[in-house]
Design an enzyme around this catalytic site. Sequence first.
Site, PDB file in Angstrom:
ATOM      1  N   GLU A   1      51.015  27.414 -88.689  1.00 52.17           N
ATOM      2  CA  GLU A   1      50.284  26.739 -89.766  1.00 52.17           C
ATOM      3  C   GLU A   1      51.062  26.844 -91.067  1.00 52.17           C
ATOM      4  OE1 GLU A   1      45.971  28.413 -88.269  1.00 52.17           O
ATOM      5  OE2 GLU A   1      46.468  28.476 -90.390  1.00 52.17           O
TER       6      GLU A   1
ATOM      7  N   CYS B   1      52.433  27.610 -98.659  1.00 53.61           N
ATOM      8  CA  CYS B   1      52.325  28.916 -97.987  1.00 53.61           C
ATOM      9  C   CYS B   1      52.910  28.740 -96.588  1.00 53.61           C
ATOM     10  CB  CYS B   1      50.854  29.321 -97.934  1.00 53.61           C
ATOM     11  SG  CYS B   1      50.568  30.842 -97.033  1.00 53.61           S
TER      12      CYS B   1
ATOM     13  N   CYS C   1      51.466  37.231 -84.936  1.00 54.49           N
ATOM     14  CA  CYS C   1      51.861  38.414 -85.698  1.00 54.49           C
ATOM     15  C   CYS C   1      51.501  39.661 -84.895  1.00 54.49           C
ATOM     16  CB  CYS C   1      51.149  38.439 -87.044  1.00 54.49           C
ATOM     17  SG  CYS C   1      51.690  39.812 -88.090  1.00 54.49           S
TER      18      CYS C   1
ATOM     19  N   CYS D   1      46.268  43.237 -88.358  1.00 53.65           N
ATOM     20  CA  CYS D   1      45.312  43.564 -89.434  1.00 53.65           C
ATOM     21  C   CYS D   1      43.923  43.052 -89.021  1.00 53.65           C
ATOM     22  CB  CYS D   1      45.741  42.915 -90.748  1.00 53.65           C
ATOM     23  SG  CYS D   1      47.390  43.412 -91.268  1.00 53.65           S
TER      24      CYS D   1
ATOM     25  N   CYS E   1      42.277  39.636 -90.251  1.00 58.73           N
ATOM     26  CA  CYS E   1      43.151  38.465 -90.240  1.00 58.73           C
ATOM     27  C   CYS E   1      43.051  37.717 -88.909  1.00 58.73           C
ATOM     28  CB  CYS E   1      44.582  38.928 -90.482  1.00 58.73           C
ATOM     29  SG  CYS E   1      45.810  37.654 -90.209  1.00 58.73           S
TER      30      CYS E   1
ATOM     31  N   CYS F   1      44.605  32.423 -93.042  1.00 61.55           N
ATOM     32  CA  CYS F   1      45.742  32.046 -92.201  1.00 61.55           C
ATOM     33  C   CYS F   1      45.431  32.382 -90.748  1.00 61.55           C
ATOM     34  CB  CYS F   1      47.019  32.742 -92.676  1.00 61.55           C
ATOM     35  SG  CYS F   1      47.505  34.216 -91.817  1.00 61.55           S
TER      36      CYS F   1
HETATM   37  S1  SF4 Z   1      47.537  39.832 -92.558  1.00 63.54           S
HETATM   38 FE1  SF4 Z   1      47.726  38.805 -90.556  1.00 63.54          FE
HETATM   39  S2  SF4 Z   1      49.682  37.728 -90.638  1.00 63.54           S
HETATM   40 FE2  SF4 Z   1      49.687  39.235 -92.324  1.00 63.54          FE
HETATM   41  S3  SF4 Z   1      50.644  41.086 -91.438  1.00 63.54           S
HETATM   42 FE3  SF4 Z   1      48.433  41.324 -91.110  1.00 63.54          FE
HETATM   43  S4  SF4 Z   1      48.047  40.467 -89.048  1.00 63.54           S
HETATM   44 FE4  SF4 Z   1      50.076  39.749 -89.721  1.00 63.54          FE
END
Ligand code: SF4
Length: 354
Positions: free
Chosen positions: A91, A109, A116, A120, A123, A342
């Site tokens: 994205e 962005c 990833c 987190c 997220c 995101c």
């Molecule tokens: S916020 Fe999302 S994209 Fe960013 S490092 Fe953490 S898991 Fe990865």
Amino acid sequence: MIDLRNLSFDELEALLTSYGQPAFRVKQLFAWLHDKQITALDQAHNVSQALIDQLQADGYTIELATCLKRQVSKDGTEKYLLGLGDGQLIECVLMKYRGDYSKQRNTLCVSSQVGCAMGCSFCATGTLGFHRQLTVAEILGQVYGTNALLKAEGEPMQVRNLVFMGMGEPFANFDTVIKAIDILCDKRGADMARRRMTISTCGLVPEIKRFADLQTDIGLAISLHASNDETRRRLMPVAKSYPLDQLIEACHYYCDKTGRRISFEYALIAGINDGNKEVDELARLVKGLDCHFNIIPVNPVSGKDFVRPDMRASRAFQNKLVAKGLAASIREEKGADIDGACGQLKANHLAAPE
Ligand code: SF4
């Protein structure tokens, strides 16, 4: 196939020199690729067909992403779901800032990885897992593809500012991200400005120091999101590898090396990191550090029960930080009426492809 846009000017020069091409041809082709941002090699009109044939015979090409979904917010923010050559999805988000002429800009962005690995908990991308690194050309392609869209729709301004805050942890793809920025800022190509770019990391300490050693004008944002290790470990698995004392020490190293201010991203979550205790802990943590807090009332993520504080509570938290002598603002919300954080566009697409 090799996307020619992966090559720096020097690498393109080495390739064309190996073909016996003169030096001016390198400048011409580099400008076609990165200034004019052509989408097929045969658009490079003053480059001989013989050279284009040779490049294609050796497997060089321009590989375009496909825009699979485009969402446009009431405030003009646009989110694109892009399909890559191997079918992977990423994205990027275009934020249009209008108003005063001096403040007008298009900020993109961009993603740096497919998925990833950092996990987190707030997220949407983190819940999708890691698939692969993006290439230099795939990072540039997000910028050039957006520029093409803006141009096709008669927008006079191209993408001028970049934030590496899309899918992925940019410092886990360090060399590629830095090379992509170097190419974007090459005066013989897109000629963008490093001072208009920001890399956001979840807190990879060795890479923060490596980045500091580069002493560039690129901004650094760190996803902090907690004032103590216990809460941070709960929200961000990376905190198990790099506790706050190591992270803050790396921040001091960055500020000392670059003379620049750090931005701390702070996703505000009701009942988890928004209390007076957290304000006191944050003030102690960043004492003596040139920094700014970007407060982001958390976006709802499906499957998580994080509660987004209302604007009054967010302002109260901001005011308490300011009263402690810290610089803090609440991030202007963009694209609130389309798939928020995101990874959400991809997550929703995978759940219900159209
Ligand atoms: S916020 Fe999302 S994209 Fe960013 S490092 Fe953490 S898991 Fe990865």
